[in-house]
Scaffold this active site. Structure first.
Site, PDB file in Angstrom:
ATOM      1  N   TYR A  17       0.837  -1.199   0.000  1.00  0.00           N
ATOM      2  CA  TYR A  17       0.000   0.000   0.000  1.00  0.00           C
ATOM      3  C   TYR A  17       0.870   1.247   0.000  1.00  0.00           C
ATOM      4  CZ  TYR A  17      -4.293  -2.539   1.205  1.00  0.00           C
ATOM      5  OH  TYR A  17      -5.385  -3.370   1.195  1.00  0.00           O
ATOM      6  N   HIS A  70     -10.709  -3.374  -1.262  1.00  0.00           N
ATOM      7  CA  HIS A  70     -11.642  -2.841  -0.267  1.00  0.00           C
ATOM      8  C   HIS A  70     -12.696  -1.988  -0.972  1.00  0.00           C
ATOM      9  CE1 HIS A  70      -9.036  -3.794   3.257  1.00  0.00           C
ATOM     10  NE2 HIS A  70      -8.080  -3.676   2.358  1.00  0.00           N
ATOM     11  N   TYR A  92      -0.423 -10.003   0.623  1.00  0.00           N
ATOM     12  CA  TYR A  92       0.625  -9.438   1.476  1.00  0.00           C
ATOM     13  C   TYR A  92       0.580 -10.046   2.881  1.00  0.00           C
ATOM     14  CZ  TYR A  92      -3.163  -6.231   2.982  1.00  0.00           C
ATOM     15  OH  TYR A  92      -4.341  -5.692   3.441  1.00  0.00           O
ATOM     16  N   ARG A 133      -2.770 -11.839   3.804  1.00  0.00           N
ATOM     17  CA  ARG A 133      -4.060 -11.468   3.236  1.00  0.00           C
ATOM     18  C   ARG A 133      -4.110 -11.946   1.791  1.00  0.00           C
ATOM     19  NH1 ARG A 133      -7.595  -8.170   4.435  1.00  0.00           N
ATOM     20  NH2 ARG A 133      -8.740 -10.055   3.985  1.00  0.00           N
ATOM     21  N   HIS A 184      -7.034  -8.732  -2.555  1.00  0.00           N
ATOM     22  CA  HIS A 184      -8.387  -8.221  -2.288  1.00  0.00           C
ATOM     23  C   HIS A 184      -8.477  -6.750  -2.628  1.00  0.00           C
ATOM     24  CE1 HIS A 184      -6.043  -7.375   1.347  1.00  0.00           C
ATOM     25  NE2 HIS A 184      -6.815  -6.309   1.481  1.00  0.00           N
TER      26      HIS A 184
HETATM   27 FE   LIG Z   1      -6.134  -4.587   2.504  1.00  0.00          FE
END
Ligand SMILES: [Fe+2]
Length: 246
Positions: free
Chosen positions: A112, A166, A151, A161, A164
């Site tokens: 991110y 959000h 990640y 995770r 995905h």
């Molecule tokens: Fe996330």
């Protein structure tokens, strides 16, 4: 007497056996985040029910193109190009027009653009990771992006995770913001994820998995994933908001 369902007003009760419990120790953060006392119920005020209203005029030209909305001129984000599209439906399968749909995600490496993200995967200088759109009169939305990477995250010793995206869906009032995550069909990481595992019903998890749709794929350009969002009722998408509606 008419053979119709009674109207229940603008809001529907959350189905607590469909959504995960607020306290789910396998997902460590819920231990401190979950309410320690019974929620307090209070009535909605006019400003919570009637505002905000989002118009198409507020959207920028590239708001629903994450491959370009942060990129330098002539460049684009790195990663497998995908279209994500679907319909926002209400609990009776009626399309919901004019709702603001926001989305954010990691880059193709699983990183991110956030100061607290310390994962080794590199940032992509041409990828910001968020966008938005408004559903059309038939409740449809779509955006172009790159497929995010999985990640690791500090929960257990080796938790990851799954890939995905959000989502936040804004209705016609502040009390109607719903937040969820979309996963990708066929990803084995989905079933390993401690956050996914807080959802008690496998069928609820399946509502969060977008399906590869070759019919909507753009040849030589982008594959397509279809993700419908159902706001309430028996077929509701699983939303992750806290029970008190935050
Ligand atoms: Fe996330």
């Amino acid at each position: 007497m008419r053979n119709a369902r009674p109207e229940t007003g603008g809001f529907f009760q959350r189905q607590r056996n469909w959504h995960p419990p607020a306290f789910a120790p396998g997902y460590k953060s819920t231990v401190v985040r979950s309410p320690q006392r019974a929620p307090v119920s209070f009535g909605n005020t006019l400003s919570e029910i009637t505002g905000p209203v989002f118009g198409r005029a507020m959207l920028g030209e590239l708001d629903n193109d994450l491959t370009l909305n942060y990129a330098k001129p002539g460049q684009s984000a790195i990663g497998p190009r995908i279209v994500v599209y679907g319909q926002v439906l209400d609990e009776r399968a009626r399309p919901v027009p004019n709702v603001l749909v926001e989305f954010w995600q990691a880059n193709a490496g699983g990183r991110y653009r956030h100061k607290k993200d310390g994962y080794l995967a590199p940032l992509d200088p041409n990828f910001g990771g968020c966008g938005r759109t408004i559903t059309d009169e038939d409740g449809n939305y779509s955006f172009l992006t790159i497929q995010p990477g999985a990640y690791p995250w500090p929960n257990g010793i080796n938790d990851w995770r799954p890939a995905h995206i959000h989502f936040a869906i804004f209705g016609h009032g502040f009390v109607q913001r719903l937040i969820t995550q979309m996963y990708f069909e066929g990803d084995p990481m989905i079933w390993q994820c401690p956050i996914v595992r807080t959802i008690p019903d496998k069928r609820a998890i399946e509502t969060l998995i977008a399906v590869l749709d070759m019919e909507a794929t753009v040849p030589m350009d982008a594959r397509a994933y279809k993700f419908d969002i159902v706001l309430r009722g028996r077929r509701s998408t699983m939303f992750e908001n806290k029970l008190e509606g935050n």
